[in-house]
Design an enzyme around this catalytic site. Sequence first.
Site, PDB file in Angstrom:
ATOM      1  N   ARG A 110       1.007  -0.804  -0.006  1.00 24.71           N
ATOM      2  CA  ARG A 110       0.120  -0.155   0.304  1.00 24.71           C
ATOM      3  C   ARG A 110       0.521   1.224  -0.186  1.00 24.71           C
ATOM      4  O   ARG A 110       2.237   1.423   0.012  1.00 24.71           O
ATOM      5  CB  ARG A 110      -1.032  -0.077   1.262  1.00 24.71           C
ATOM      6  CG  ARG A 110      -0.418   0.102   2.369  1.00 24.71           C
ATOM      7  CD  ARG A 110      -1.237   0.244   3.872  1.00 24.71           C
ATOM      8  NE  ARG A 110      -0.086   0.136   4.972  1.00 24.71           N
ATOM      9  CZ  ARG A 110      -1.157   0.589   6.681  1.00 24.71           C
ATOM     10  NH1 ARG A 110      -2.895  -0.052   6.383  1.00 24.71           N
ATOM     11  NH2 ARG A 110      -0.498   0.271   7.516  1.00 24.71           N
ATOM     12  N   ASN A 148      -4.540   8.733   4.304  1.00 23.78           N
ATOM     13  CA  ASN A 148      -4.033   8.041   5.225  1.00 23.78           C
ATOM     14  C   ASN A 148      -2.950   7.777   6.245  1.00 23.78           C
ATOM     15  O   ASN A 148      -1.775   7.107   5.901  1.00 23.78           O
ATOM     16  CB  ASN A 148      -4.645   6.176   5.445  1.00 23.78           C
ATOM     17  CG  ASN A 148      -3.998   5.409   7.261  1.00 23.78           C
ATOM     18  OD1 ASN A 148      -5.684   4.946   7.876  1.00 23.78           O
ATOM     19  ND2 ASN A 148      -3.598   4.097   6.843  1.00 23.78           N
ATOM     20  N   GLU A 149      -2.320   8.005   7.447  1.00 27.04           N
ATOM     21  CA  GLU A 149      -1.181   7.849   8.374  1.00 27.04           C
ATOM     22  C   GLU A 149      -0.198   8.222   6.755  1.00 27.04           C
ATOM     23  O   GLU A 149       0.521   7.551   6.884  1.00 27.04           O
ATOM     24  CB  GLU A 149      -1.067   6.458   8.427  1.00 27.04           C
ATOM     25  CG  GLU A 149      -1.587   5.749   9.638  1.00 27.04           C
ATOM     26  CD  GLU A 149      -1.636   5.311  10.219  1.00 27.04           C
ATOM     27  OE1 GLU A 149      -0.683   4.248   9.266  1.00 27.04           O
ATOM     28  OE2 GLU A 149      -1.064   4.717  11.232  1.00 27.04           O
ATOM     29  N   GLU A 309      -6.665   5.347  15.772  1.00 24.33           N
ATOM     30  CA  GLU A 309      -6.777   4.230  15.717  1.00 24.33           C
ATOM     31  C   GLU A 309      -5.785   3.745  17.069  1.00 24.33           C
ATOM     32  O   GLU A 309      -4.702   4.387  17.411  1.00 24.33           O
ATOM     33  CB  GLU A 309      -5.758   3.749  14.994  1.00 24.33           C
ATOM     34  CG  GLU A 309      -6.257   3.934  13.216  1.00 24.33           C
ATOM     35  CD  GLU A 309      -5.611   2.975  12.213  1.00 24.33           C
ATOM     36  OE1 GLU A 309      -4.685   2.758  12.274  1.00 24.33           O
ATOM     37  OE2 GLU A 309      -5.624   3.307  11.021  1.00 24.33           O
ATOM     38  N   TRP A 317       2.158  -6.552  13.459  1.00 23.08           N
ATOM     39  CA  TRP A 317       3.741  -5.749  12.432  1.00 23.08           C
ATOM     40  C   TRP A 317       5.135  -6.063  13.416  1.00 23.08           C
ATOM     41  O   TRP A 317       5.864  -6.182  13.152  1.00 23.08           O
ATOM     42  CB  TRP A 317       3.635  -4.035  12.291  1.00 23.08           C
ATOM     43  CG  TRP A 317       2.176  -3.610  13.139  1.00 23.08           C
ATOM     44  CD1 TRP A 317       1.459  -3.548  13.020  1.00 23.08           C
ATOM     45  CD2 TRP A 317       2.846  -3.337  14.384  1.00 23.08           C
ATOM     46  NE1 TRP A 317       0.956  -2.099  13.764  1.00 23.08           N
ATOM     47  CE2 TRP A 317       1.933  -2.567  14.839  1.00 23.08           C
ATOM     48  CE3 TRP A 317       4.368  -3.181  15.299  1.00 23.08           C
ATOM     49  CZ2 TRP A 317       1.878  -0.893  15.919  1.00 23.08           C
ATOM     50  CZ3 TRP A 317       3.982  -2.078  15.996  1.00 23.08           C
ATOM     51  CH2 TRP A 317       2.876  -1.272  16.252  1.00 23.08           C
ATOM     52  N   GLU A 357      -2.801  -8.140   6.815  1.00 19.44           N
ATOM     53  CA  GLU A 357      -3.282  -8.010   8.564  1.00 19.44           C
ATOM     54  C   GLU A 357      -4.408  -8.618   9.377  1.00 19.44           C
ATOM     55  O   GLU A 357      -5.100  -8.360  10.552  1.00 19.44           O
ATOM     56  CB  GLU A 357      -3.737  -6.292   8.335  1.00 19.44           C
ATOM     57  CG  GLU A 357      -2.701  -5.984   8.084  1.00 19.44           C
ATOM     58  CD  GLU A 357      -3.409  -3.979   8.469  1.00 19.44           C
ATOM     59  OE1 GLU A 357      -2.473  -3.597   8.308  1.00 19.44           O
ATOM     60  OE2 GLU A 357      -3.524  -3.181   8.185  1.00 19.44           O
ATOM     61  N   LYS A 358      -4.461  -9.765   8.634  1.00 22.12           N
ATOM     62  CA  LYS A 358      -5.405 -10.940   9.149  1.00 22.12           C
ATOM     63  C   LYS A 358      -4.953 -11.170  10.544  1.00 22.12           C
ATOM     64  O   LYS A 358      -5.696 -11.598  11.397  1.00 22.12           O
ATOM     65  CB  LYS A 358      -6.097 -12.314   8.258  1.00 22.12           C
ATOM     66  CG  LYS A 358      -4.075 -13.041   8.152  1.00 22.12           C
ATOM     67  CD  LYS A 358      -4.522 -13.594   6.891  1.00 22.12           C
ATOM     68  CE  LYS A 358      -3.581 -14.639   6.358  1.00 22.12           C
ATOM     69  NZ  LYS A 358      -2.677 -14.042   5.924  1.00 22.12           N
ATOM     70  N   PHE A 359      -3.855 -11.173  10.891  1.00 23.63           N
ATOM     71  CA  PHE A 359      -3.318 -11.275  13.037  1.00 23.63           C
ATOM     72  C   PHE A 359      -3.775  -9.629  13.572  1.00 23.63           C
ATOM     73  O   PHE A 359      -3.087 -10.210  15.123  1.00 23.63           O
ATOM     74  CB  PHE A 359      -2.305 -12.631  12.644  1.00 23.63           C
ATOM     75  CG  PHE A 359      -3.001 -13.876  12.215  1.00 23.63           C
ATOM     76  CD1 PHE A 359      -3.681 -14.779  12.538  1.00 23.63           C
ATOM     77  CD2 PHE A 359      -2.441 -14.343  11.021  1.00 23.63           C
ATOM     78  CE1 PHE A 359      -3.769 -15.915  12.203  1.00 23.63           C
ATOM     79  CE2 PHE A 359      -2.271 -14.864  10.174  1.00 23.63           C
ATOM     80  CZ  PHE A 359      -3.303 -16.171  10.985  1.00 23.63           C
ATOM     81  N   HIS A 360      -3.984  -9.299  13.137  1.00 23.02           N
ATOM     82  CA  HIS A 360      -4.369  -8.250  14.224  1.00 23.02           C
ATOM     83  C   HIS A 360      -5.149  -8.076  13.995  1.00 23.02           C
ATOM     84  O   HIS A 360      -6.564  -8.345  13.910  1.00 23.02           O
ATOM     85  CB  HIS A 360      -4.209  -6.500  13.089  1.00 23.02           C
ATOM     86  CG  HIS A 360      -4.059  -5.299  13.792  1.00 23.02           C
ATOM     87  ND1 HIS A 360      -4.791  -4.893  14.720  1.00 23.02           N
ATOM     88  CD2 HIS A 360      -3.097  -4.567  13.538  1.00 23.02           C
ATOM     89  CE1 HIS A 360      -5.101  -3.622  14.879  1.00 23.02           C
ATOM     90  NE2 HIS A 360      -3.156  -3.588  14.558  1.00 23.02           N
TER      91      HIS A 360
HETATM   92  C1  GLA Z   1      -2.282   1.968  10.658  1.00 17.67           C
HETATM   93  C2  GLA Z   1      -3.057   1.975   9.625  1.00 17.67           C
HETATM   94  C3  GLA Z   1      -3.782   0.759   9.399  1.00 17.67           C
HETATM   95  C4  GLA Z   1      -3.238  -0.641   9.511  1.00 17.67           C
HETATM   96  C5  GLA Z   1      -2.753  -0.954  11.384  1.00 17.67           C
HETATM   97  C6  GLA Z   1      -2.115  -1.675  11.492  1.00 17.67           C
HETATM   98  O1  GLA Z   1      -2.269   2.002  11.672  1.00 17.67           O
HETATM   99  O2  GLA Z   1      -3.484   2.790   9.221  1.00 17.67           O
HETATM  100  O3  GLA Z   1      -5.020   0.441   8.227  1.00 17.67           O
HETATM  101  O4  GLA Z   1      -2.556  -0.779   9.008  1.00 17.67           O
HETATM  102  O5  GLA Z   1      -1.693   0.524  11.286  1.00 17.67           O
HETATM  103  O6  GLA Z   1      -2.223  -1.709  13.000  1.00 17.67           O
END
Ligand code: GLA
Length: 666
Positions: A110, A148-149, A309, A317, A357-360
């Site tokens: 991404r 985003n971020e 968030e 991660w 991110e399936k294990f988040h």
């Molecule tokens: C960031 C991103 C999210 C996600 C989270 C995972 O904060 O903005 O899309 O990837 O990390 O912790």
Amino acid sequence: MAWESGRIHFGGDYNPDQWPCAVWDEDRRLMGDAGVSLASVGIFSWAHLEPAAGRYEFGWLDEVLDGLASSGIGVDLATATASPPPWLTTAHPEALPTDREGRRRWPGARQAYCPSSTAWRESGLALVEQLATRYAGHSSLRMWHVGNEYGCHTSRCYCDVCAARFRVWLADRYTDIGGLNHAWGTAFWSQRYSAWDEVLPPRITPDGAWANPTQQLDYRRFASDLLLEEFVAERDVLRRLSPGVPITTNFMVMTRFNQLDYWAWAAEMDVVSTDYYPDFADPHTHIEAALCADMTRGLADGGPWLLMETSPSAVNWQPRNPARRPGALRRDALQQIAHGADGFNVFQIRASVAGAEKFHSGLIPHAGTDTRLWREVVELGAILGRLEEVAGSRVEASVAMVFDWQAWWGCELDSHPSVDVTYPDRARALHRALWESGIAVDIVAPGASLEGYSLVLVPTLYLVDDDVAPVLDSFVRGGGHLVVTYFSGIVDRNDHVRPGGYPGAFRDLLGVLVEEFTPLLEHESVHLDDGGSADVWTEDLRLAGAEAVSTYRDGPVAGKPAVTRHHVEDGVAWYIATRTDVDTTARVIARVVADAGVSPVAAAPPGVEVQRRRSGDTTWLFVLNHTDAEATIDATGTDIVTGSAVSASITVAPGGVAVVREGGDG
Ligand code: GLA
Ligand code: ZN
């Protein structure tokens, strides 16, 4: 635009496009059960909303937003530009970012875009126009969420288009090439430029030969400004087509991320929001959480902000990803509110089953709702609902700490006296000393007004503009107490040393003169004559008006001052010239705090955090018990978490919380 949250929001990123629509009904029902009030929708949905250039498919989003509206759930609607779709980068490979080595970074993850790419920008803005036109009046819309971020994965692109924009940025800053040559100190190593087109981004250089430090610094400034320009472009489309709806983007206010100059960014926000991810392996992560929350409140100029968030439980991660401890979610969420947040949101509402991110963790875990996590989520939602009256109130502090992203960039440039001097280190240390004494602190920009503060802390302000020292000087002369730590005041905005003895800009105010830095080797430490100890850094300091509070007993500058104090008119300026350990820092700060007449928010046992929010005459005392033992705090009023009266004192269970509306007789 002043943002009024109206409530303490609860929710998170919601990615229904990852699920068949049969799941959406259950999502809404569960969100209702959990008291979710805000869902951030569509953050990574570009490819889903525009599957081919100019072909928009909004039907699914209509359905999602209508459903949320009918369930009374507000939407923080994304502009969906956080990650370009494959068709875009296939058609326009130049829209991909280029790294320092000139390699193009591939799509497949991404945020793979060059912020200077016209194709990327034009497609993105066209999508934003579509979204804003279509959803401006939607009854679910509470807020716009741009990108985003920013800068998380691609903070700097080194392509030729970015190079050209960099030159324009430089010409604006320095007017002519002579100005650039002076600022970059190009008399060094034959770097003198004769024309603008010779100037490049700091691409990879021969081994062991550092790129020009001011070039590096300016590239960071430029890159932050460039991304901010892209944010502003989207924001302005939204302002034009969807007036009156507040706009945000989620910052990453963390001491492990420094890609953007958030003071500059904050000025462009309607709502300051941040992501904050604790490190459960760090036993002091809750103190770090308090610091980052204070930083975010500072960016919001003391007003309400949003925790946009965090992870409900584990992240995915880190090499090893511990779960959040049972019972901790409620306390950690209320901690953010205690520090001024008007909302607690997570990544993400439903845990993904596919993708990286399936294990988040998610609010709705893979294991479903017959789980401890889900029960904690529902409990938290109910509590946040009961805190509505706190919305809009403010935290008050008589201590300020100066924090600056540009000073951070400067401090951590290469070829410095010691790699062990890192920027956030002393900010964390001073903040921790205050936290452990129950003292509230605001975070301010260098040069900001210090009116109303009795004590100001200045950790490691390596790079400092000329207008900052005079502000600190008049603060001290007016009776203020100031603490500066080592490697501060060293260079100007161009990263040129301020000659005449360190700490340059602050030498006169601190009443000291440092002839030479004498950094310590790895594993070396020194002892102070008052029993303290320190590592990493010492300096050959002589008094020039200040008095020595403590001196080194050993090490390279044995007998020389380590901590000094300088009375200047009605105030006092302290200097900590070494990296004092936790206990020594605590002792110095305790003395400073006592001298400055600063008192804690409330008396509390060690490890029990207290914060107060105020609105007019109403105050709320937050008590967060981070210990394994019961804690009793003096308070009178009503605990709005439980609704029970509090007379004279309240006992909070291990890991527990209380929010006491103070007043009356309980
Ligand atoms: C960031 C991103 C999210 C996600 C989270 C995972 O904060 O903005 O899309 O990837 O990390 O912790
Ligand atoms: Zn580029």
